[in-house]
Every structure is written in structure tokens, then in C-alpha cells.
Design an enzyme around this catalytic site. Structure first.
Site, PDB file in Angstrom:
ATOM      1  NE  ARG A  11      29.036 -43.656  22.227  1.00 13.55           N
ATOM      2  CZ  ARG A  11      30.337 -43.341  21.961  1.00 13.55           C
ATOM      3  NH1 ARG A  11      30.134 -42.372  20.930  1.00 13.55           N
ATOM      4  NH2 ARG A  11      31.304 -43.482  22.711  1.00 13.55           N
TER       5      ARG A  11
ATOM      6  CE  LYS B  40      28.510 -50.410  27.948  1.00 14.87           C
ATOM      7  NZ  LYS B  40      29.669 -49.765  27.236  1.00 14.87           N
TER       8      LYS B  40
ATOM      9  NE  ARG C  89      36.810 -50.993  24.558  1.00 16.29           N
ATOM     10  CZ  ARG C  89      35.770 -50.674  25.165  1.00 16.29           C
ATOM     11  NH1 ARG C  89      35.835 -50.941  26.596  1.00 16.29           N
ATOM     12  NH2 ARG C  89      34.789 -49.968  24.938  1.00 16.29           N
TER      13      ARG C  89
ATOM     14  CB  CYS D 157      28.451 -67.866  51.943  1.00 17.11           C
ATOM     15  SG  CYS D 157      29.004 -67.772  53.572  1.00 17.11           S
ATOM     16  CG  MET D 158      26.902 -70.022  45.974  1.00 20.43           C
ATOM     17  SD  MET D 158      26.836 -71.773  45.288  1.00 20.43           S
ATOM     18  CE  MET D 158      28.276 -72.341  45.691  1.00 20.43           C
ATOM     19  CG  ASP D 159      23.518 -70.126  48.340  1.00 19.48           C
ATOM     20  OD1 ASP D 159      23.374 -69.753  47.117  1.00 19.48           O
ATOM     21  OD2 ASP D 159      24.052 -70.918  48.738  1.00 19.48           O
TER      22      ASP D 159
ATOM     23  CG  HIS E 206      34.155 -45.466  24.095  1.00 18.90           C
ATOM     24  ND1 HIS E 206      33.063 -44.912  24.616  1.00 18.90           N
ATOM     25  CD2 HIS E 206      34.544 -46.572  24.994  1.00 18.90           C
ATOM     26  CE1 HIS E 206      32.962 -45.465  26.052  1.00 18.90           C
ATOM     27  NE2 HIS E 206      33.694 -46.344  26.125  1.00 18.90           N
TER      28      HIS E 206
ATOM     29  CE1 TYR F 145      31.170 -72.927  54.846  1.00 21.04           C
ATOM     30  CE2 TYR F 145      30.617 -71.001  53.003  1.00 21.04           C
ATOM     31  CZ  TYR F 145      30.441 -72.385  53.696  1.00 21.04           C
ATOM     32  OH  TYR F 145      29.288 -73.091  53.337  1.00 21.04           O
TER      33      TYR F 145
HETATM   34  C1  LIG Z   1      29.572 -48.407  27.534  1.00 20.27           C
HETATM   35  C2  LIG Z   1      29.833 -47.429  26.332  1.00 20.27           C
HETATM   36  C3  LIG Z   1      29.332 -45.917  26.595  1.00 20.27           C
HETATM   37  C4  LIG Z   1      28.607 -45.605  27.987  1.00 20.27           C
HETATM   38  O1  LIG Z   1      29.594 -45.450  28.865  1.00 20.27           O
HETATM   39  P1  LIG Z   1      29.432 -45.047  30.455  1.00 20.27           P
HETATM   40  O2  LIG Z   1      30.632 -44.783  30.942  1.00 20.27           O
HETATM   41  O3  LIG Z   1      28.522 -45.986  31.009  1.00 20.27           O
HETATM   42  O4  LIG Z   1      28.458 -43.686  30.033  1.00 20.27           O
HETATM   43  C5  LIG Z   1      29.209 -45.315  25.487  1.00 20.27           C
HETATM   44  N1  LIG Z   1      30.045 -45.687  24.370  1.00 20.27           N
HETATM   45  C6  LIG Z   1      30.414 -46.833  24.092  1.00 20.27           C
HETATM   46  C7  LIG Z   1      31.223 -47.166  22.931  1.00 20.27           C
HETATM   47  C8  LIG Z   1      30.287 -47.913  25.205  1.00 20.27           C
HETATM   48  O5  LIG Z   1      30.909 -49.151  25.019  1.00 20.27           O
END
Ligand SMILES: *Cc1c(COP(=O)(O)O)cnc(C)c1O
Length: 376
Positions: A221, A35, A133, A314-316, A165, A267
């Protein structure tokens, strides 16, 4: 030729990290989580490398990320879990992308989409076992399961998994893990008792993959670990597990010059030179994702020596005070990379920014080119 700046992503390291994670979770499949543009590393090249390393699944938050993957030619299993009612459900089902369902509202969208295109949607039931969540609350699981049962009976849905999760997986000793696993187990048994067969169970993110083998189940995951970065907390350094960081953030000094003692830098003059010295101008700023809060703190290596950002980001651009270092305009610095190569750890930037490694890499902006090494 060096670039003005670049995030160098070593795809051989991604392949190797996935292999390491698979070795740790030998009896489970690996879903590499890609992701947020593969945590800022670049979705398509990283996904390809993760597949080569042995990821039989890829995971994304947004449906469109999953669609991009499939359209890039990826042929493996993909799961996406953060859809909204008007989302691209039809397209996902049509492209054989597994979807996650946490509510009757979303289940209804998925079922309607499957009906419209005359295909079966592959559904993972996400349970909120304590994170607070996404996920269906355990008390609402029966109603959701009933909706899915009816859709399964007419071929519109195939329930693939029951999943969750963790809230505190960076603290493997936390009692919340035990509690969440109990709820997952009850939820899993409930769905099974409704007649669903060959269900998978999955829960482990990176931290749990690394530290809690009893959570590996059918599938792990990992996200951040794929990139060789620690989830933090009690997990310790990524290198302890044989993981190496895939990304090095580098830039070429656009100006090196002498300044006298007592000269304000950047700055607000929050840094003032204490001696006659040289400063180097580094062309990366908060518009590129360098945290402004890391002013006077963020580490930068030049010629193998470590310096800190001098004054405000700074920005850049920002400045480093390099003393009498033999360093010229056009020479390269490293903001973070592999500590084994004497480059700062991304964790140092996380600490300098009151943040986490996840945020440092995902916030890198589109002006920073991703440059791929060892692509095959
Ligand atoms: C982002 C995410 C993961 C991976 O999490 P990490 O801490 O980066 O390993 C696994 N499962 C779900 C549902 C997530 O949103």
C-alpha cells in the site's frame, strides 16, 4: 504561456513510479494510496495514472474519497478505511467499495447497511498490531470476528483481508516491525481458524514496500512513494529506488526591482539586504500552503541558481534576493521538483519547515492549480 503559479503533475511519472513499486513487490498486488486528494496531486487524474501503471487497488482514508473515485468511472478494487458510524456505508457497499472495520461499532454499521440494501459488504479487518491508532486491539479480535462470522453466514459480509499499519516503517531496522508482524501473523491465523477462506494479508506502506520485502504479503500500500517522495527516516532518497517526483511547484515573478543595501524585506524586516541588489516577488504564500516557518530558509531556483526565501512568507507572496541575476518580471521560479533537473527536492522544503515531504505536498491549497502533463 506560463501560469502565475502551478503545481505541475507529470502523470507519466506516476505511471512509472507505480511500475517501479510493482517491480519491487513482484508477487504482490499494488494498492496506490490516493487519500488527501492524492497527496495534494489531484485524486482523479492520479488514480487514473496509477491504474495505468499497474495498481490493481486504490486506497483512500475517507469514504467520500472512495465514492468520488468510483463515480469518476473507476472500475477496479478500492479500499477505504476511515469511516465513522453515520458514514456513507450503504453507498460504499452499493458501489462495490471494500471497507475496513476496526471495531464492533463500525462492523454493526456496515452489516446494517449491507442488510438494508441487500448486498454483501467486502470487509478488511484492521488490527492494531502496535501503532496505537486505528485497528482492533488483538484482545478484542475474537469478539469482532464473531460478529463478522454471523454476518458472513447470512451473506451480509465477505471478509477479504486481515491487515495492519506500521508505526515505524521509515526505520526498517526497528524491532517494532518484527513485533508487529508477529501480532499480524497471530491475528491472521486466528481469523483463518474461524473458517474464513482466501484471506489476504497486507501491511506495507511505502517505506516497507521499498525496504522490507518480507512485509509485502499479498498487497502493498504505497502512498508517498507513488508521488516519488521519500517517506524519510532511514529510507534515503526516492531516486535510489528509481522513483522520480511527480510534482513541480512553480510560480512567475510578479515584480522584479532594485533595492539598496540595508533595506528590510517583508514583514518584520527579518531579512535585510547587505548590498544593492534585486529582489523578486513570488506569488505564493502561506494561504497556498507555503509554510510560514520556512521564512529565510525555503529554497527557490531561478535561472538554474538556488536562492532562499528572504524574510517572512506572507499570506499570498514572498520575496527572494536574486543579486544581479538576469531575471525579470514574468520569469519563472521553481520551489520544488526533480533534483535530477536541478530543482530543489521537496525534502529541502520539509527540512526548512521542520516537517516531512508528506505535509509539504498535501498542504498545497486550492488556489494553486494542478496542471497535468502527459495525461493519456
Ligand atoms: C497513508 C497510508 C498508507 C500509505 O502510507 P505512505 O507512508 O504514504 O506509503 C498506507 N496504509 C495506510 C493505512 C495509510 O493510512
Amino acid at each position: 504561456m506560463s501560469n502565475l503559479r502551478g503545481a505541475y503533475v507529470d502523470l507519466a511519472v506516476i505511471r512509472e513510479n507505480v511500475k517501479v513499486l510493482h517491480d519491487l513487490a513482484k508477487n504482490s498486488e499494488v494498492m496506490a494510496v490516493v487519500k488527501a486528494d492524492a497527496y495534494g496531486h489531484g485524486l482523479i487524474p492520479v488514480a487514473k495514472a496509477a491504474r495505468q501503471g499497474g495498481a490493481s487497488w486504490l486506497g483512500t482514508a475517507l469514504l467520500e474519497e472512495a465514492i468520488l473515485l468510483r463515480k469518476s468511472g473507476d472500475k477496479g478494487r478500492i479500499l477505504t478505511w476511515l469511516g465513522y458510524p453515520q458514514d456513507k456505508w450503504q453507498e460504499c457497499i452499493d458501489l462495490d467499495i471494500d471497507v475496513s472495520v476496526s471495531s464492533i461499532d463500525i462492523a454493526s454499521e456496515v452489516i446494517a447497511a449491507a442488510k438494508k440494501i441487500g448486498k454483501t459488504a467486502k470487509v478488511h479487518i484492521k488490527v492494531d498490531t502496535g501503532l496505537g491508532r486505528n485497528g482492533v486491539m488483538p484482545q478484542d479480535l475474537a469478539d469482532l470476528t464473531k460478529v463478522l462470522e454471523e454476518a458472513t453466514a447470512i451473506g451480509l459480509v465477505e471478509v477479504i483481508a486481515v491487515w495492519t499499519h506500521f508505526a515505524l516503517a521509515d526505520a526498517p531496522s526497528s524491532p517494532t516491525i518484527v513485533k508487529q508482524l508477529e501480532v499480524l501473523d497471530e491475528s491472521f491465523k486466528f481469523v483463518q481458524s474461524r473458517g474464513f477462506k482466501n484471506l489476504m494479508k497486507h501491511a506495507a506502506n511505502s517505506a516497507a514496500t521499498l525496504t522490507a520485502p518480507h512485509t509485502h504479503f499479498d498487497l502493498v500500500r504505497p502512498g508517498i512513494a507513488v508521488y516519488g517522495i521519500t517517506p524519510g527516516g532511514e529510507v534515503g532518497k526516492a531516486s535510489q529506488y528509481g522513483l522520480a517526483p511527480a510534482m513541480s511547484l512553480k510560480a512567475t515573478a510578479t515584480l522584479v526591482k532594485e533595492v539598496p543595501a540595508g533595506h528590510g524585506i517583508s514583514y518584520g524586516a527579518e531579512y535585510v539586504t547587505t548590498t544593492d541588489t534585486k529582489i523578486a516577488l513570488i506569488p505564493l504564500g502561506y494561504a497556498d500552503g507555503i509554510p510560514r516557518i520556512a521564512g529565510n530558509k525555503g529554497p527557490v531556483v531561478a535561472q538554474g541558481k538556488k536562492f532562499k526565501v528572504a524574510g517572512r512568507v506572507c499570506m499570498d507572496q514572498f520575496v527572494i534576493d536574486i543579486g544581479q541575476l538576469d531575471f525579470s518580471t514574468g520569469d519563472e521560479v521553481v520551489l520544488f521538483g526533480d533534483p535530477a533537473k536541478n530543482e530543489p527536492d521537496v525534502e529541502e522544503w520539509a527540512q526548512a519547515s521542520q516537517s516531512i515531504g508528506y505535509e509539504i505536498v498535501t498542504r498545497l491549497g486550492p488556489r494553486v492549480p494542478r496542471i497535468y502533463l502527459n495525461e493519456i
